[in-house]
Design a protein around this motif. Structure first.
Motif: not given
Lengths: 141, 370
Positions: B141-146, B173-176, B206-212, B214-226
């Motif tokens: 479920t979390s993969v679907q929602k990215a 698979a991510l964000g689909n 289709e393009e692999i870099e979807t909006k989802e 990119n947003e997912f990457r941003k979330k992870r970058e924030e966690l990484r810094e933390k």
């Protein structure tokens, strides 16, 4: 007894340049600090990062890596490898917040006796200011 | 526009059918993938050649029992496989395998590499858990929602390199949101296109870099810094390092599971760093005591100089640590700073030598001249 802190510095000197340079400094009667304990290696490329780390962890107050100037290596490229290893150690120390001043790399050629005397004296003064290495009293290690 | 095909099936089922049809049509000789080993939830990597054995295969199951890079290297160490084999592995495992191939520890030839856009893997202590199925469905479920699944490994939670590099086929698979109805395969190489002809899908653009994504990457970058901030707080140095590694048993499990630690005879498994009686007495006299077994910090720092620059952030080391030291986070932190210094991306380019094995004359020119 004199309570002044005398640092314990380990120097890894390459046989062809720095060790010969140190020899020349000795025969030229230059003053070399007694804090430096030299270990001769055949090339600065032989200085395994583990040698440096082990010296540091076992309580050496400073570790000097010395080799021929870039381009002058007796084995052509050993000192370039040594340079990358030093950069790597430096970056690891920096990231982990360890005192990166306690490790250093200097190029000293066989004829640079004055440079050898200068860098060893300067480094000793720097380490004297820094004080003893906390690893020397740490029982965890 | 990347070449892609859409398959109108559940992602796990669709990939399973695709691999099975390749196996049945004898386009490939074997499939290297995850397989259910028993009814208690045990999952293991297997190399399956018979379509009958394939029935228990679970290609995208979110576990990493071993790093597949290490597993692939175990049977390609002495040369390439004679027959073509499809391998389903996660992006970090693929990067680990590329790093091993660079070090002459494996062979990429004759592999059809299939890799998903990765939402992370679950912590290994959840394997065999009585709620395993429920946790896995929550994961999907979390993969679907990215979204970042809290059950995944700490390193997975802050991993930014979740898109596979060097894969022949990428499973998006991510964000689909319709992952249980349809999914897309991206075909990144002629080999991938050739094999994908046997999949029952229709070509899409289709393009692999979807909006989802990119947003997912941003979330992870924030966690990484933390996570990086909380691990080994800057400035405290030796004390914080001791706090992190104090529980270390010296089992060397982290190095045994590490895909980059490939040395047959590790310096730290040899007895080179043991005390001689004279130096032991001296150290005891100076320090007033010693923690036994000795040399734990030297082991971790030494291992850092050997492999951190090639660390692919797979998280195996933290997952197997019996005393829960965040080994992977520390190594990842050190690794990412080293990778910046040497401008190196582990597992990206098979032609690029590992930083320890090479040098440039025109770099770090001021060092040593002071």
């Amino acid at each position: 007894m004199n309570d002044k802190f005398t640092p314990n510095i380990i120097g890894f000197l390459c046989n062809w340049c720095s060790y010969t340079g140190a020899d020349l400094a000795g025969t030229s009667r230059m003053k070399i600090p007694p804090s430096l304990k030299t270990i001769r290696v055949m090339c600065s490329g032989r200085i395994d990062p583990l040698f440096v780390l082990e010296s540091f962890i076992k309580g050496a107050d400073g570790v000097m890596m010395m080799g021929c100037h870039p381009g002058d290596c007796h084995y052509q490229k050993g000192n370039y490898n040594a340079r990358r290893r030093y950069v790597m150690l430096n970056s690891i120390f920096d990231t982990l917040g360890l005192e990166k001043k306690r490790i250093g790399l200097w190029w000293v050629s066989a004829s640079e006796a004055t440079r050898f005397a200068k860098v060893t004296n300067e480094y000793t003064k720097e380490i004297e200011k820094l004080g003893p290495n906390p690893t020397s009293k740490e029982i965890f290690l | 526009m990347a070449k892609a095909i859409k398959i109108k099936k559940n992602v796990e089922e669709g990939l399973f059918d695709f691999l099975k049809s390749l196996l049945e049509k004898e386009k490939i000789n074997g499939v290297f993938t995850l397989k259910k080993m028993d009814d208690n939830g045990a999952i293991s990597y297997s190399l399956i050649t018979s379509p009958d054995e394939f029935k228990d295969a679970v290609p995208l199951y979110p576990f990493m029992p071993v790093n597949a890079g290490k597993a692939l290297s175990s049977f390609t160490l002495l040369g390439k496989t004679e027959e073509p084999i499809a391998a389903v592995l996660r992006p970090c495992e693929l990067r680990a395998f590329v790093e091993l191939v660079k070090r002459a520890q494996g062979d990429l030839e004759n592999f059809l590499i299939i890799s998903p856009t990765c939402g992370g893997v679950l912590s290994l202590n959840l394997m065999g858990d009585k709620n395993q199925e429920k946790i896995v469905s929550q994961y999907w479920t979390s993969v679907q929602k990215a979204e970042i699944s809290p059950d995944t490994r700490e390193t997975c939670q802050f991993c930014e390199n979740f898109l596979p590099i060097n894969a022949d086929i990428t499973v998006a698979a991510l964000g689909n949101k319709d992952l249980d109805k349809e999914f897309i395969l991206f075909l990144n190489s002629p080999k991938g296109e050739e094999f994908a002809k046997h999949a029952e899908g229709s070509a899409v653009s289709e393009e692999i870099e979807t909006k989802e994504i990119n947003e997912f990457r941003k979330k992870r970058e924030e966690l990484r810094e933390k996570f990086f901030k909380e691990t080994g707080k800057e400035g405290e140095g030796l004390k914080s390092l001791i706090n992190i590694f104090a529980p270390c048993l010296g089992c060397h499990g982290c190095s045994h599971v590490c895909p980059i630690c490939y040395c047959v005879l590790c310096d730290f498994d040899a007895k080179t760093h043991e005390y001689h009686s004279a130096s032991l007495s001296l150290d005891l006299k100076n320090k007033g005591g010693l923690k036994v077994p000795t040399g734990n910090l030297l082991f971790h720092l030494g291992r850092m100089t050997h492999m951190a620059v090639s660390c692919v952030n797979c998280g195996m080391c933290s997952d197997v640590c019996p005393v829960n030291i965040p080994v992977a986070t520390v190594f990842s932190k050190v690794g990412s700073s080293l990778q910046k210094v040497f401008n190196y991306f582990p597992g990206k380019d098979i032609e690029e030598p590992a930083p320890q094995g090479t040098y440039k004359e025109e770099e770090f020119k001021t060092i040593g001249e002071q």
